[in-house]
Design a protein around this motif. Structure first.
Motif, mmCIF file in Angstrom:
data_model
loop_
_atom_site.group_PDB
_atom_site.id
_atom_site.type_symbol
_atom_site.label_atom_id
_atom_site.label_comp_id
_atom_site.label_asym_id
_atom_site.label_seq_id
_atom_site.Cartn_x
_atom_site.Cartn_y
_atom_site.Cartn_z
ATOM 1 N N MET A 72 7.546 10.336 -3.477
ATOM 2 C CA MET A 72 7.044 11.596 -4.041
ATOM 3 C C MET A 72 8.186 12.502 -4.507
ATOM 4 S SD MET A 72 4.050 12.451 -1.281
ATOM 5 C CE MET A 72 3.606 14.033 -2.007
ATOM 6 N N THR A 73 9.331 12.382 -3.851
ATOM 7 C CA THR A 73 10.466 13.251 -4.190
ATOM 8 C C THR A 73 11.388 12.644 -5.240
ATOM 9 O OG1 THR A 73 11.886 12.380 -2.424
ATOM 10 C CG2 THR A 73 10.433 14.216 -1.861
ATOM 11 N N GLY A 74 11.055 11.452 -5.745
ATOM 12 C CA GLY A 74 11.826 10.880 -6.839
ATOM 13 C C GLY A 74 12.608 9.632 -6.511
ATOM 14 N N LEU A 75 12.630 9.214 -5.240
ATOM 15 C CA LEU A 75 13.302 7.965 -4.894
ATOM 16 C C LEU A 75 12.391 6.780 -5.205
ATOM 17 C CD1 LEU A 75 14.969 8.993 -1.504
ATOM 18 C CD2 LEU A 75 15.979 8.972 -3.791
ATOM 19 N N ARG A 76 12.952 5.567 -5.164
ATOM 20 C CA ARG A 76 12.180 4.358 -5.438
ATOM 21 C C ARG A 76 12.331 3.404 -4.250
ATOM 22 N NH1 ARG A 76 10.077 3.670 -10.406
ATOM 23 N NH2 ARG A 76 10.555 5.333 -11.891
ATOM 24 N N PRO A 77 11.555 3.633 -3.199
ATOM 25 C CA PRO A 77 11.699 2.824 -1.988
ATOM 26 C C PRO A 77 11.071 1.437 -2.143
ATOM 27 C CG PRO A 77 10.554 4.912 -1.579
ATOM 28 C CD PRO A 77 10.582 4.704 -3.037
ATOM 29 N N ILE A 78 11.705 0.459 -1.509
ATOM 30 C CA ILE A 78 11.133 -0.871 -1.324
ATOM 31 C C ILE A 78 10.910 -1.031 0.171
ATOM 32 C CG2 ILE A 78 11.465 -3.352 -1.628
ATOM 33 C CD1 ILE A 78 13.666 -2.598 -3.729
ATOM 34 N N VAL A 79 9.672 -1.135 0.582
ATOM 35 C CA VAL A 79 9.344 -1.352 1.991
ATOM 36 C C VAL A 79 9.188 -2.849 2.221
ATOM 37 C CG1 VAL A 79 7.603 -1.027 3.790
ATOM 38 C CG2 VAL A 79 8.223 0.878 2.294
ATOM 39 N N GLU A 80 9.978 -3.387 3.142
ATOM 40 C CA GLU A 80 9.811 -4.793 3.518
ATOM 41 C C GLU A 80 8.997 -4.870 4.795
ATOM 42 O OE1 GLU A 80 12.964 -7.888 3.361
ATOM 43 O OE2 GLU A 80 12.548 -8.171 5.489
ATOM 44 N N GLY A 81 7.874 -5.564 4.717
ATOM 45 C CA GLY A 81 7.132 -5.884 5.923
ATOM 46 C C GLY A 81 7.698 -7.174 6.496
ATOM 47 N N MET A 82 8.169 -7.153 7.725
ATOM 48 C CA MET A 82 8.705 -8.378 8.325
ATOM 49 C C MET A 82 7.684 -9.503 8.227
ATOM 50 S SD MET A 82 10.259 -8.929 12.140
ATOM 51 C CE MET A 82 11.708 -7.931 11.881
ATOM 52 N N ASN A 83 6.414 -9.147 8.361
ATOM 53 C CA ASN A 83 5.293 -9.997 7.998
ATOM 54 C C ASN A 83 4.241 -9.057 7.438
ATOM 55 O OD1 ASN A 83 2.537 -11.354 8.543
ATOM 56 N ND2 ASN A 83 4.002 -13.019 8.877
ATOM 57 N N MET A 84 3.622 -9.438 6.315
ATOM 58 C CA MET A 84 2.679 -8.516 5.684
ATOM 59 C C MET A 84 1.519 -8.160 6.619
ATOM 60 S SD MET A 84 3.818 -7.583 2.736
ATOM 61 C CE MET A 84 2.738 -7.232 1.345
ATOM 62 N N SER A 85 1.223 -9.025 7.577
ATOM 63 C CA SER A 85 0.156 -8.725 8.541
ATOM 64 C C SER A 85 0.441 -7.434 9.296
ATOM 65 C CB SER A 85 -0.007 -9.876 9.527
ATOM 66 O OG SER A 85 -0.310 -11.084 8.862
ATOM 67 N N PHE A 86 1.721 -7.160 9.558
ATOM 68 C CA PHE A 86 2.071 -5.975 10.329
ATOM 69 C C PHE A 86 1.737 -4.695 9.570
ATOM 70 C CE2 PHE A 86 5.812 -8.661 12.130
ATOM 71 C CZ PHE A 86 4.913 -9.455 12.817
ATOM 72 N N LEU A 87 1.630 -4.788 8.247
ATOM 73 C CA LEU A 87 1.369 -3.594 7.459
ATOM 74 C C LEU A 87 -0.072 -3.123 7.580
ATOM 75 C CD1 LEU A 87 3.560 -4.340 4.348
ATOM 76 C CD2 LEU A 87 3.959 -2.644 6.120
ATOM 77 N N LEU A 88 -0.901 -3.889 8.299
ATOM 78 C CA LEU A 88 -2.219 -3.352 8.639
ATOM 79 C C LEU A 88 -2.073 -2.097 9.495
ATOM 80 C CD1 LEU A 88 -4.247 -6.604 9.416
ATOM 81 C CD2 LEU A 88 -4.443 -5.114 7.417
ATOM 82 N N LEU A 89 -0.963 -1.990 10.205
ATOM 83 C CA LEU A 89 -0.694 -0.799 11.008
ATOM 84 C C LEU A 89 -0.429 0.414 10.127
ATOM 85 C CD1 LEU A 89 1.618 -2.546 13.601
ATOM 86 C CD2 LEU A 89 -0.678 -1.662 14.046
ATOM 87 N N ALA A 90 -0.103 0.156 8.852
ATOM 88 C CA ALA A 90 0.145 1.250 7.907
ATOM 89 C C ALA A 90 -0.967 1.343 6.864
ATOM 90 C CB ALA A 90 1.487 1.032 7.211
ATOM 91 N N PHE A 91 -2.131 0.778 7.184
ATOM 92 C CA PHE A 91 -3.214 0.756 6.193
ATOM 93 C C PHE A 91 -3.634 2.170 5.798
ATOM 94 C CE2 PHE A 91 -7.404 -0.074 4.414
ATOM 95 C CZ PHE A 91 -7.202 -1.257 3.726
ATOM 96 N N ASN A 92 -3.627 3.076 6.731
ATOM 97 C CA ASN A 92 -3.983 4.461 6.413
ATOM 98 C C ASN A 92 -3.011 5.055 5.408
ATOM 99 O OD1 ASN A 92 -5.274 7.134 6.822
ATOM 100 N ND2 ASN A 92 -3.302 7.618 7.772
ATOM 101 N N GLN A 93 -1.715 4.857 5.644
ATOM 102 C CA GLN A 93 -0.713 5.403 4.726
ATOM 103 C C GLN A 93 -0.834 4.781 3.338
ATOM 104 O OE1 GLN A 93 -0.093 4.642 7.907
ATOM 105 N NE2 GLN A 93 0.378 6.708 8.636
#
Length: 327
Positions: free
Chosen positions: A72-93
């Motif tokens: 949102m502030t202008g950076l370009r982040p790349i988020v690596e999920g160690m396993n994409m399954s773990f990103l269910l914990l970030a489903f809300n975000q």
């Protein structure tokens, strides 16, 4: 041309974009000193330092939310999920923030965010590490979804995803990281919304993506020896689907088989069927056939795990059965 492994292609794409744009950074567990769980970020920490290769605690909801704020502030982040399954914990975000903020802010914020990492059914990784989450994320408005399948498209697609001003979910299959291919030495990018015509044919259209592309190619090698002529399309873009390329093929072949690792119920194939029926129903000579994974958590047992996913011989049989309709 240089022969390269898929994980090296992803690392090259990340390195090149970080060198080009100081706003690009990587966030995730063990992405720094360790070099990533599958070595996609190996060597980048020594080159770019702690502020651009950020090792995080095991807290997917927290660092994904942080990445969205950074975008949102202008950076370009790349988020690596160690396993994409773990990103269910970030489903809300991912759903309530990444997908919505550009819209709910009236366009005042862009969300140039890439969420990438390994997924799919591996080799005895257990149910929690063998999930196919494409359909989970497909229903979220505001996201783009891409599934790479070769070193060539992995590099070109990741570079495009990093440059895009929208959040992109970037799926990599855990069993494709060691796949090798010659790729160009010069810089290139690939469109995020286009399917790839892998093989031209006239008998039947096979729609697939990710690891199943390679199972389809094995099946086609067998079929070609028996004078079958399938057309193969790698979807690549799972959202939006490249329905134009798909319908163009169907108008030629009039038969469709979908081969996916996703679950059959409410999977990518289900959405494909819906869109094909809306756009090309009159071109079909037979109902669309779906070859999908079993609707069960992936077993740890190797034999049972193998039985849950589609294999080349099943594709061969399905193609023969469908093409016989034309005879």
């Amino acid at each position: 041309m240089t022969k390269i492994l898929l994980f090296d292609a992803l690392r090259e794409a990340t390195d090149e974009e970080m060198a080009k744009d100081p706003c690009v950074l990587v966030i995730g567990e063990d992405v720094g000193h360790y070099g990533g769980s599958y070595k996609v970020t190996k060597g980048l920490h020594a080159k770019y330092g702690d502020l651009r290769i950020l090792d995080t605690p095991i807290a997917e909801n927290s660092f994904t939310g942080m990445a969205i704020g950074a975008a949102m502030t202008g950076l370009r982040p790349i988020v690596e999920g160690m396993n994409m399954s773990f990103l269910l914990l970030a489903f809300n975000q991912i759903s309530n923030n990444a997908g919505m903020l550009r819209y709910t802010s009236g366009g005042n914020f862009k969300i140039p965010l890439v969420i990438r990492g390994p997924g799919g059914v591996g080799r005895q990784l257990g149910a929690e590490h063998s999930q196919r989450l494409e359909a989970y994320f497909q229903a979220i408005p505001g996201l783009k979804i891409v599934a790479c399948s070769t070193p060539y498209n992995a590099k070109g697609l990741l570079k495009s995803a990093i440059r895009d001003d929208n959040p992109v979910i970037f799926f990599e299959h855990v069993l494709l990281y060691n796949l090798q291919e010659n790729i160009p030495d010069n810089e290139y990018t690939l469109p995020l919304d286009k399917a790839e015509l892998v093989r031209e044919g006239k008998d039947i259209t096979i729609l697939t993506y990710s690891r199943m592309r390679h199972h389809v190619i094995q099946a086609v090698d067998v079929l070609a020896k028996e004078d079958y002529d399938p057309e193969v399309i790698d979807l690549i873009s799972l959202k939006p689907l490249d329905i134009e390329t798909i319908c163009k093929s169907i108008k030629k072949t009039h038969l469709v088989i979908i081969v996916e690792e996703c679950m059959k119920t409410a999977g990518i194939g289900a959405e494909l069927i819906a869109q094909i029926n809306e756009n090309a129903f009159d071109e079909l000579d037979a109902p669309i056939v779906r070859l999908s994974s079993q609707d069960i958590p992936t077993p740890y047992n190797g034999s049972l795990e193998k039985a849950t996913v589609i294999h080349p011989q099943q594709i061969v049989t399905a193609v023969k059965d469908m093409v016989s309709i034309k005879v």
